[in-house]
Scaffold this motif. Structure first.
Motif, PDB file in Angstrom:
ATOM      1  N   SER A  37      44.120  39.622  34.847  1.00 43.91           N
ATOM      2  CA  SER A  37      44.885  40.827  35.215  1.00 43.91           C
ATOM      3  C   SER A  37      44.102  41.236  35.743  1.00 43.91           C
ATOM      4  O   SER A  37      42.550  41.127  35.528  1.00 43.91           O
ATOM      5  CB  SER A  37      45.381  41.441  34.034  1.00 43.91           C
ATOM      6  OG  SER A  37      45.364  42.695  34.121  1.00 43.91           O
ATOM      7  N   ASN A  38      44.320  42.684  36.398  1.00 44.39           N
ATOM      8  CA  ASN A  38      43.496  43.125  37.864  1.00 44.39           C
ATOM      9  C   ASN A  38      42.728  44.469  37.799  1.00 44.39           C
ATOM     10  O   ASN A  38      43.179  45.598  38.249  1.00 44.39           O
ATOM     11  CB  ASN A  38      43.886  42.713  39.210  1.00 44.39           C
ATOM     12  CG  ASN A  38      45.118  43.111  39.383  1.00 44.39           C
ATOM     13  OD1 ASN A  38      45.024  43.796  39.342  1.00 44.39           O
ATOM     14  ND2 ASN A  38      45.098  43.124  41.055  1.00 44.39           N
ATOM     15  N   SER A  39      43.974  45.131  36.583  1.00 47.38           N
ATOM     16  CA  SER A  39      44.487  46.614  36.337  1.00 47.38           C
ATOM     17  C   SER A  39      43.457  46.483  34.328  1.00 47.38           C
ATOM     18  O   SER A  39      43.299  44.988  33.698  1.00 47.38           O
ATOM     19  CB  SER A  39      45.643  46.760  36.080  1.00 47.38           C
ATOM     20  OG  SER A  39      46.403  46.209  35.516  1.00 47.38           O
ATOM     21  N   MET A  52      39.786  40.372  36.739  1.00 44.48           N
ATOM     22  CA  MET A  52      39.692  40.346  38.373  1.00 44.48           C
ATOM     23  C   MET A  52      39.953  42.061  38.764  1.00 44.48           C
ATOM     24  O   MET A  52      39.490  42.251  39.553  1.00 44.48           O
ATOM     25  CB  MET A  52      41.008  39.205  38.597  1.00 44.48           C
ATOM     26  CG  MET A  52      41.295  38.127  38.308  1.00 44.48           C
ATOM     27  SD  MET A  52      39.687  37.108  39.494  1.00 44.48           S
ATOM     28  CE  MET A  52      40.271  37.480  40.922  1.00 44.48           C
ATOM     29  N   ALA A  53      39.796  42.758  37.592  1.00 48.12           N
ATOM     30  CA  ALA A  53      39.204  44.662  37.795  1.00 48.12           C
ATOM     31  C   ALA A  53      37.842  44.240  38.965  1.00 48.12           C
ATOM     32  O   ALA A  53      36.880  43.752  37.977  1.00 48.12           O
ATOM     33  CB  ALA A  53      39.278  45.222  37.177  1.00 48.12           C
ATOM     34  N   ASN A  56      33.625  45.687  36.502  1.00 56.06           N
ATOM     35  CA  ASN A  56      34.062  45.099  35.443  1.00 56.06           C
ATOM     36  C   ASN A  56      32.964  44.823  34.799  1.00 56.06           C
ATOM     37  O   ASN A  56      33.441  44.379  33.340  1.00 56.06           O
ATOM     38  CB  ASN A  56      35.156  44.398  35.551  1.00 56.06           C
ATOM     39  CG  ASN A  56      35.347  43.215  35.825  1.00 56.06           C
ATOM     40  OD1 ASN A  56      34.379  42.801  36.262  1.00 56.06           O
ATOM     41  ND2 ASN A  56      36.046  42.548  36.120  1.00 56.06           N
TER      42      ASN A  56
END
Length: 830
Positions: A37-39, A52-53, A56
């Motif tokens: 996830s990017n969130s 992928m945020a 981080n």
């Protein structure tokens, strides 16, 4: 003067603020990673950052593939984490900087179906800063066995997930987590949790069972079991500092009613200020004490049994708090670990320093070679003058210790479902060899007698023994009785086959197998199962055969191979797939069966381009499978429990005669004086008997439950677990049972059956399936009863077909008569 004073105060405040900032920044950080996830998501009051945020603090060296499981359903507080995952087919590294000290590492796995990957077949390893945590690990295979951090979201749940927990020391300021797929496989991860250890969780040295001490410095640890003894499950948000999950202990007890639960939540404090991180006070508020202490035999113990990985050492942590007595010498007992005394004359009141004082003890047990179970027992101290022969326990944890930087164990399972290893097999063979050597020595002592009988023995062998090879495990007295005859009435159903001798089929050479399969040509593959791939081949001058080759990466192996041969060598029945022979050469394990031209029952229900089965054909297939299972349950002295009944294990021959297959997980039934077989859970998702899963007590009624799921699968023509469907439809058994309780199953049946089945036969069929799925095994019918009712359902349908045909014939005759009258009138007019 006033300005100078203000300046000094401002300077002091700045210095305090800087000090606070330095202290805060010096505190170890937690890292909560939402993989794939990017969130970010909020779970249990904490923020989990997508891997992928941006910003981080986590570096991902290769993206792999991202998959979504939006249909996940369950009551887990971690549900949002299981909706995404990162899949990798090559090595994948997570790198985190500024990590120093002791940490809990938790890895979250939730297998689910995707278009491109079958996570049930995934296999991978995990390495953290050079410490190997997992190797050739299969999540779905592990979930099918009872495991410490396995969390099932409700009875008959469609959502299965697994948490693996480790305690490691990071001493170089850099953390590298490496995921490595096995050869020709892949892996996946849903979430990673890294939490710093608060306080002094483990002392430097602990006592060893049998004497001595062990220094834990430098050892990595895996949490195998963590139990809240005598109390309910404690969720991670109820242990706020370290976010641990504490399971109920009842399923691990040999006799649950040996200890009764007790509770006292008032005024409990820690015996030592250093113990605040050892366990939350909730653990000490409940306990289990011995039941009926006034009348129990003095040798009676409260006992817990755990499956462990062989050839590792273990730390057993026991949590105590005296909740009842306010003086010493009221409760004195012994602690046994693996049948050895770990502590004697234990008085919790004295050790903890009073009533309601939380206290713990650690014990180190050096594992014996091949040990795959760990026993913890508490029993009375018969030599002490305690007021009651009693014992108490509040919590229990088991930790595996690393050996040479390794915590990984590639699991193999025996026929009881317990973890084992190839070393176990070697130990058995060494024992067999030692026994043979002993016999040889005795024979040498009686050399003259031996010589006298030798010639007679050779003559007898030449006369009576046919050529071929029989594995040692197949030797034994032949079963002479046969069971035959025709069908009888319900409850007295006679069997169609016979019990064969224990001699196996033909032993094929690897060269013969290569010739039969064109060197395992991929184009000849007709199926893939938990054991390995199945090829179509020809043996013995053109006889078609199904040839199953073991996959070295499979969770199944030597034990399942031997079980399959043993079971099919002593059973013969028209509705059981016959074993032609086997091959055990050059580390290959190959089984050769009769060829079933029409494949699996499932392939004719959905998921293929094969013509659909009529309602009559489906009933006949169910009846054939029921006959095979009924024979298994009644055709041997103790009966045999299949343990993996499903539509992919029901095969159809060229005439669509159904036969049960795949006996690698089968188990002998209970002895005459027992009602069940205690064993770890094995089977397939969606078909598992919930009672068997909860109690780990296997009975013939477990097969009945699985067969009930098969019946619903046959009539609805859909997968038993389909996570792409709406939440209330994912699990076929739950979904179909809801409609059946409303007597409306006809609304969800296979559309291809509409208008071509007898409504009454469907109604009776649904009633049988419903009875098979009763929660309580005692309320389910036997397979003999199921068979009788299915045959009645077929009779109803055939009568309906005949009536329908007769009506059609009458109508055709009526139409013909009308045509003849019209013709006569026409002729008369002419």
């Amino acid at each position: 003067m006033m300005g100078k004073l203000i300046g000094e105060r401002l300077l002091l405040m700045v210095m305090i603020l800087v000090t606070v900032i330095i202290i805060v920044e010096a505190q170890p950080k937690s890292f909560l990673i939402n993989c794939g996830s990017n969130s970010s998501v909020n779970v249990d009051g904490r923020k989990w950052i997508g891997d992928m945020a941006p910003n981080n603090n986590v570096t991902l060296d290769s993206p792999g593939a991202v998959v979504s499981n939006a249909t996940f359903s369950g009551n887990s507080i971690y549900e949002p984490l299981y909706k995404t995952a990162r899949i990798f087919t090559a090595s994948l590294n997570y790198t985190i900087k500024e990590v120093q000290g002791n940490y809990f590492f938790r890895f979250y796995f939730c297998p689910f179906e995707t278009v491109d990957y079958n996570v049930n077949e995934s296999s991978f390893g995990v390495v953290v800063n050079g410490v190997k945590l997992l190797s050739e690990f299969n999540v779905a295979g592990k979930i099918s066995h009872k495991n410490v951090n396995l969390k099932i979201s409700g009875k008959n749940s469609s959502s299965f997930f697994l948490i693996k927990e480790y305690i490691l020391d990071v001493d170089d300021g850099m953390l590298v987590i490496e995921f490595v797929p096995s050869r020709n496989s892949f892996g996946f991860i849903n979430a990673i949790e890294i939490v710093p250890v608060v306080g002094e969780l483990f002392a430097g040295s602990i006592s060893k069972v049998g004497g001595g001490n062990l220094n834990l410095t430098g050892h990595g640890m895996e949490t195998m079991y963590r139990l809240n003894v005598g109390g309910p499950e404690i969720q991670s948000n109820q242990d706020p500092d370290l976010r641990r999950i504490w399971e109920m202990d009842s399923s691990y007890m040999i006799t649950e009613n040996a200890g009764s639960g007790m509770k006292n939540s008032s005024n409990i404090t820690y015996a030592s200020a250093n113990d605040t991180s050892v366990a939350p006070l909730l653990v000490y508020e409940t306990a289990r004490a011995m039941s009926n202490t006034e009348v129990l035999d003095k040798r009676f113990n409260m006992s817990w049994k755990f499956e462990v990985d062989p050839d590792f050492d273990y730390v057993v942590r026991l949590h105590f708090c005296e909740l009842m007595y306010d003086k010493s010498n009221e409760r004195i007992f012994r602690i046994y670990i693996n049948n050895r005394t770990a502590v004697d004359n234990l008085d919790v009141f004295v050790r903890a320093g009073g009533k309601n004082k939380a206290y713990h003890q650690d014990h180190y047990d050096s594992a014996s070679s091949g040990m795959d179970t760990l026993w913890v027992q508490l029993g009375p101290e018969t030599a002490a003058g305690a007021a009651g022969t009693d014992a108490i326990l509040n919590g229990l944890e088991v930790f595996k210790l690393s050996r040479n930087g390794n915590l990984a164990h590639v699991e193999r399972y025996d026929t009881d479902g317990n973890s084992g290893s190839k070393s176990n097999a070697r130990v058995v063979w060494i024992g067999v060899g030692a026994g043979i050597a002993s016999v040889a020595i005795m024979a040498c002592i009686g050399v003259f007698i031996f010589c006298f009988f030798k010639r007679r023995k050779e003559s007898s062998d030449t006369k009576n023994n046919s050529p071929g090879w029989r594995p040692i495990f197949l030797y034994g007295a032949a079963v002479n009785s046969t069971v035959g005859g025709a069908k009888g009435s319900a409850g007295t159903q006679k069997l169609y086959g016979s019990v064969a001798s224990t001699r196996a089929g033909k032993r094929f050479t690897l060269a013969e197998i290569n010739a039969a399969t064109n060197s395992f040509d991929e184009s000849l593959i007709i199926g893939v199962g938990g054991f390995g791939k199945v090829y179509k081949g020809e043996v013995d001058d053109g006889v078609p055969a199904a040839i199953k080759r073991a996959n070295p990466q499979s969770e199944q192996g030597l034990v399942e191979f031997e079980t399959e041969i043993e079971m099919l060598s002593k059973l013969r029945h028209r509705h059981l797939v016959s074993l032609i022979g086997f091959c055990e050469e050059k580390n290959e394990m190959i089984l050769v069966y009769e060829y079933m031209a029409n494949g699996t029952l499932r392939s004719h229900l959905f998921g293929s381009d094969l013509p659909p089965l009529t309602w009559k054909q489906r009933l006949e297939a169910c009846i054939g499978a029921a006959r095979g299972l009924h024979y298994l349950h009644t055709g041997a002295d103790r009966g045999i429990i299949h343990r993996d009944v499903k539509t992919t294990n029901i095969l159809l021959d060229e005439n669509f005669v159904a036969k049960m297959a795949d006996f690698g997980l089968s188990k002998d039934g209970p002895a005459f004086e027992h009602t069940h077989v205690s064993t770890a859970v094995k089977g397939s998702f969606g078909y598992l008997d919930p009672e068997y899963f909860r109690r780990q007590q296997l009975t013939e009624k477990s097969d009945v439950y699985s067969f009930g799921v098969v019946l619903f699968e046959v009539v609805c023509a859909r997968a038993v677990i389909n996570p792409t469907l709406p939440k209330d439809e994912i699990n076929l058994a739950e979904w179909a049972m809801r409609w059946q309780r409303q007597r409306s199953l006809d609304k969800i049946i296979d559309p291809l059956l509409l208008g071509s089945h007898c409504p009454e036969s469907l109604s009776k069929f649904a009633e049988i399936a419903e009875k098979c799925l009763a929660d309580d095994g005692k309320s389910r019918p036997t397979m003999g009863e199921v068979l009788w009712h299915l045959e009645y359902v077929l009779q109803l349908h055939e009568a309906w077909l005949n009536m329908d045909n007769n009506t059609q014939v009458v109508q055709e005759h009526s139409n013909q008569d009308e045509e003849e009258v019209d013709l006569d009138l026409k002729n008369a007019t002419d």
